[in-house]
Design an enzyme around this catalytic site. Structure first.
Site, PDB file in Angstrom:
ATOM      1  N   GLU A 114       0.704  -1.305  -0.034  1.00  0.00           N
ATOM      2  CA  GLU A 114      -0.116   0.108   0.264  1.00  0.00           C
ATOM      3  C   GLU A 114       1.006   1.199   0.021  1.00  0.00           C
ATOM      4  O   GLU A 114       0.472   2.073  -0.799  1.00  0.00           O
ATOM      5  CB  GLU A 114      -0.972  -0.019   1.054  1.00  0.00           C
ATOM      6  CG  GLU A 114      -1.985  -1.063   1.210  1.00  0.00           C
ATOM      7  CD  GLU A 114      -2.999  -1.407   2.403  1.00  0.00           C
ATOM      8  OE1 GLU A 114      -4.204  -1.044   1.870  1.00  0.00           O
ATOM      9  OE2 GLU A 114      -2.429  -1.494   3.333  1.00  0.00           O
ATOM     10  N   GLU A 134      -3.332  -9.654   4.616  1.00  0.00           N
ATOM     11  CA  GLU A 134      -4.302  -9.268   5.701  1.00  0.00           C
ATOM     12  C   GLU A 134      -5.323 -10.328   5.731  1.00  0.00           C
ATOM     13  O   GLU A 134      -5.851 -10.539   7.063  1.00  0.00           O
ATOM     14  CB  GLU A 134      -4.890  -7.814   5.328  1.00  0.00           C
ATOM     15  CG  GLU A 134      -3.653  -6.788   5.831  1.00  0.00           C
ATOM     16  CD  GLU A 134      -3.151  -6.409   4.416  1.00  0.00           C
ATOM     17  OE1 GLU A 134      -2.605  -5.278   4.428  1.00  0.00           O
ATOM     18  OE2 GLU A 134      -2.914  -6.993   3.471  1.00  0.00           O
TER      19      GLU A 134
END
Length: 260
Positions: A114, A134
């Site tokens: 990210e 995640e």
């Protein structure tokens, strides 16, 4: 400023920021999160900085969040951006007005992906591997990947990696467009600096206007960006840099822009 978890140095008009918790695989604890936000705010305000490079010290770019340190803060809704700072993932509030080139190597995990997607250009060492883990930990990517990955790679390419938590390599990252260059190992930082220095030689106001308009199109759509095209260039034509650029073009010399 001095930082506990970052190295910061300059090369001309390029600010070079290193993630510096190698013993912890450059995992982001609260201190690193806040320090990187502060560093981004500092480079944004410093008129002598025209571009930046972000890289990781040690054997990898970053393993993502130090969950033991950060989970409680996230659950409590506490801000991790100090006053004057800019969220490094640039998913809230102000965005950095100057280009950032990310140089990645080793493993790039979770928030690391990210972070590089929040940059403007990414250079990867050829042995780099990536994984968005995640969902294998009971949470989901919340630092902008759900927005930026599909936009950069296309829906299917993004979901292939977001929904499986599997690892992919630099060649695949380049194929799908989340990395712009793949270079031999141990050359990624220097290559990123080279690109940043080329950017830094351009007219700063023109570079910032280009970023601003492209981001406006992303966030508010093409019509909003189109409405700003002519008004923005009209303003730029009145600047000292525009005069310098036109004179350099006419005389076939190299422009030395002032940023005014």
């Amino acid at each position: 400023m001095t930082y506990e978890t970052l190295t910061v140095r300059r090369r001309g008009a390029v600010q070079i920021i290193g993630l510096d918790r190698p013993a912890k695989r450059n995992a982001f604890d609260i201190t690193m999160l806040r320090e990187l936000a502060t560093a981004f705010g500092e480079l944004d305000r410093d008129d002598s900085v025209r571009a930046a490079v972000l890289y990781g010290e040690g054997t990898m770019f970053t393993s993502g969040l130090d969950l033991a340190s950060v989970a409680g803060e996230i659950q409590a809704g506490n801000s991790m951006v100090p006053e004057g700072g800019i969220n490094p993932w640039q998913v809230e509030g102000k965005r950095v007005s100057k280009p950032i080139v990310a140089a990645v190597h080793g493993k790039v995990l979770t928030l690391g992906i990210e972070l590089m997607l929040a940059a403007d250009i990414v250079v990867a060492a050829e042995s780099t591997t990536f994984a968005q883990l995640e969902i294998s930990r009971g949470i989901y990517p919340f630092g902008g990947t759900t927005i930026r990955f599909p936009r950069a790679a296309g829906w299917g390419n993004a979901m292939r990696w977001l929904l499986t938590a599997e690892e992919f390599d630099a060649a695949e990252a380049h194929r799908i467009g989340v990395v712009q260059e793949v270079v031999p190992d141990d050359t990624h930082v220097e290559r990123a600096i080279e690109i940043a220095r080329v950017i830094a030689r351009q007219a700063p106001l023109g570079v910032q206007a280009t970023l601003r308009n492209a981001r406006l199109a992303e966030r508010e759509g093409e019509a909003a960006a189109e409405a700003e095209l002519v008004p923005t260039v009209q303003k730029l034509f009145t600047t000292e840099d525009a005069a310098i650029g036109i004179q350099a073009f006419l005389t076939r010399t190299t422009a030395e822009f002032a940023g005014r």
